[in-house]
Design an enzyme around this catalytic site. Structure first.
Site, PDB file in Angstrom:
ATOM      1  N   ASN A   1      30.530 105.660 -22.261  1.00 42.03           N
ATOM      2  CA  ASN A   1      31.124 104.785 -21.976  1.00 42.03           C
ATOM      3  C   ASN A   1      31.370 103.966 -20.438  1.00 42.03           C
ATOM      4  OD1 ASN A   1      32.565 104.052 -24.072  1.00 42.03           O
ATOM      5  ND2 ASN A   1      33.449 105.316 -24.454  1.00 42.03           N
TER       6      ASN A   1
ATOM      7  N   GLU B   1      33.574 109.054 -29.713  1.00 42.18           N
ATOM      8  CA  GLU B   1      32.758 108.913 -28.533  1.00 42.18           C
ATOM      9  C   GLU B   1      32.848 110.214 -27.705  1.00 42.18           C
ATOM     10  OE1 GLU B   1      30.576 104.292 -28.075  1.00 42.18           O
ATOM     11  OE2 GLU B   1      32.758 105.197 -27.185  1.00 42.18           O
TER      12      GLU B   1
ATOM     13  N   LYS C   1      29.882 102.729 -39.662  1.00 46.17           N
ATOM     14  CA  LYS C   1      29.539 103.289 -38.474  1.00 46.17           C
ATOM     15  C   LYS C   1      30.854 102.998 -36.872  1.00 46.17           C
ATOM     16  CE  LYS C   1      28.811 100.774 -35.080  1.00 46.17           C
ATOM     17  NZ  LYS C   1      29.459 100.484 -33.877  1.00 46.17           N
TER      18      LYS C   1
ATOM     19  N   THR D   1      38.513  98.217 -38.700  1.00 47.90           N
ATOM     20  CA  THR D   1      38.396  98.606 -37.052  1.00 47.90           C
ATOM     21  C   THR D   1      36.949  99.097 -36.787  1.00 47.90           C
ATOM     22  OG1 THR D   1      38.993 101.027 -38.151  1.00 47.90           O
ATOM     23  CG2 THR D   1      40.648  99.257 -36.174  1.00 47.90           C
TER      24      THR D   1
END
Lengths: 395, 395
Positions: free
Chosen positions: B390, B264, B177, B188
């Site tokens: 974000n 993202e 993920k 990471t």
């Protein structure tokens, strides 16, 4: 202080801006600017540390060396960086300086040419050379505003700070451009600090000023290959040299704030203060990591007091931090202390972020709990508009 | 290979996912996942190097030490990072492991708890403890997909790589993920490499694999305080230990590509290859600077072959580069060579960026002209959607 007074330059300087068709052929957008001194005055420059350097940089270095640091004129074009243009680019930069020198009647080495804009295309040399006589002719003591407009690229507004200090004994006018590709470790933009003071060790003074201003400024963490900071003094005023650094630093910090607030797509400036670091350098490193974190910058864009992302950025910055003693504020709201969050203060933090920036009180205040190192650092949030501006800049 | 086959785990492993109400109380979104081994098998973990570390990390380190690196189960919750939660957070992580151990009947130290999600809030411990018996009950050899879904946060899709190598002698299933806060110098993200191979020096193997995969992956340059990479082998297969690293690396690189392509807001993956560096480390440093440059990433978002920004990023990366010998390609189009641009190839470069990613041929290919150092690096573009995701994640 009247609006009019702000536009004036220190005694001994003139300025001008003209539309030379560099940004857009045939357009009336100003894109060629000139700063002109009554005589050749002492100047100091700091240039980018990027391994890729705009063609103007070797030319400026050579000219400063040959002239003994005495500068009569600075020519700046926007819209074309004259960078990654090989030996021809250097010839072009030299030719621009030569033409200015010819027009004003001074040695070529007393003229500094500078460029900012798109990388990798040759300058439209003919258009620039054609425009120079008219540009020199326009130079005037009230030309700062035209000059400030002429040097802009993606900036949305000119950036001028002009003021008098010490009961008028000291005049300082700062003019800058820069909106993206702003990051320290270089002269991170084009910035000009003009003063009527007599400069004794101009490079030392400029380094000391930049350490607390331009080297603590980041819009997007990218370092441009071109940009340059100049300090230039006519010596016509009466300010003692030892009283100069502080007012110059204040003016430079104001320019930093103007640049951060006009950061590409920015909706809010962010003033970061890191204290309690092992050294000033570590404080700056932590502040720079916060200032370049996309997650922190997008959180501020959403006015979300997401302290976790800030603490996480500090954590990965590589500096000494004692999380058990560290603390974090957003504005006046303490959000993290002794290794634990203080969620009861998030509403106050959110309110801070939703208010107009104070510009003097830090928006992010982080104490590392280790030593006495301190740094103030200017940046801005990261918005969808930043992406739009930079995805479409060239194409 | 059928779609069905891809979902299976190596012999000796089962998995499950369940909705425990961590992401959203009462929702049916999977948010608690379990990997379960038939027996305690050797495992190795790499954890974040962030100074801020999620509570699960000290617990995992302690458990691995006490169990001699033998792991029976891994419990992962998404939606809450259990990070910056003080001593209570560590107690919570331990309690989760203890409950799993109790349900499956093994020593607590053979269970690794892991968390990912928002920083700074306590785990909803009761909901997790209540869900564990049902989760253990569901564990099955075909449960990889549920597990992969349960560990997601801002990801838009599960990330599984499952394949057999060496004529079926080696089974590897990778599950990961990670979508934002992805950057090397740590594990990471959460990534699990499960294999039927017998692991002899699992930590050495994992380090070598990560050096060419997870440590060469960046979505936004931010390093999360929580994330962790696990290598875990049942030893039921017959692959010789010395033939293991290459297929594991390939699987890990495929996971990197899946993570980059689900970065993202990403609209395009970017595979960067830096060659001709003074060392592999310098190649990685240059690649990382390109991969984290907002200006490069937004240019790619705009499908603009803005090679100037790439060369500029290399220039500020701090590595040795000989600009007179360096070259730069976008895909197969050479754009910069011998210190000069090749504008005639920009149309071909633009076409490359507008085509579907090849995933095997580099999108950005930069030779520094200095030595033999080489690095391949995975990232994605920076779009307005990244900012939206974000800016609004928590609020």
């Amino acid at each position: 202080m009247s609006e009019r007074e702000i536009r004036y330059l220190p005694t001994g300087f003139q300025a001008a801006g003209i539309a030379a068709g560099i940004k857009e052929r045939g357009s009336d957008r100003l894109d060629l600017g000139l700063l002109l001194a009554d005589e050749a005055y002492p100047a100091a420059c700091l240039f980018t540390k990027n391994a890729l350097q705009g063609a103007h940089i070797p030319v400026c270095r050579e000219h400063l060396k040959r002239s003994g640091g005495l500068v009569r004129a600075i020519l700046v074009n926007a819209g074309n960086a004259n960078c990654a243009t090989g030996a021809e680019g250097i010839d072009d930069a030299f030719a621009c300086a030569e033409k200015v020198a010819e027009e004003i009647g001074c040695p070529t080495e007393q003229v500094l040419p500078m460029s900012t804009g798109v990388i990798g295309a040759r300058l439209p040399l003919d258009r620039i050379l054609d425009a120079i006589p008219g540009l020199v002719h326009r130079a005037a003591t009230n030309g700062a505003d035209d000059f400030a407009r002429a040097i802009l690229t993606t900036d949305t507004r000119p950036k001028i700070v002009a003021t008098r200090y010490l009961d008028g004994d000291l005049q300082i006018t700062g003019i800058a451009k820069g909106s993206g590709m702003i990051h320290p470790d270089m002269a991170t933009m084009l910035a000009f600090l003009l003063t009527d003071a007599r400069l004794v060790e101009p490079l030392d003074t400029l380094r000391s000023v930049a350490d607390q201003s331009f080297h603590c400024l980041s819009v997007d963490g990218d370092t441009s290959p071109n940009d340059s900071v100049v300090l230039w003094g006519s010596g016509t005023g009466s300010c003692p040299p030892d009283r100069l650094t502080r007012p110059l630093t204040r003016a430079a910090q104001e320019l930093c704030q103007l640049i951060a607030s006009d950061g590409e797509g920015a909706s809010r400036t962010i003033l970061i203060e890191v204290s309690g670091a092992a050294s000033d350098d570590e404080a700056r490193q932590a502040a720079a990591t916060i200032a370049t974190s996309p997650l922190v910058k997008t959180a501020i864009a959403g006015r979300d007091p997401n302290w976790g992302r800030i603490v996480s950025a500090v954590g990965r910055s590589g500096v000494s931090v004692d999380l058990a003693k560290a603390s974090l504020n957003i504005g006046t709201a303490r959000l993290f202390e002794n290794g634990r969050p203080l969620p009861e203060n998030e509403a106050a933090a959110s309110k801070w972020l939703n208010s107009e920036p104070d510009h003097s009180y830090p928006d992010i205040l982080c104490d590392l709990g280790v030593g006495d190192g301190l740094c103030r650092y200017w940046t801005c949030d990261l918005t969808a508009d930043y992406v739009r501006i930079n995805a479409d800049y060239r194409s």
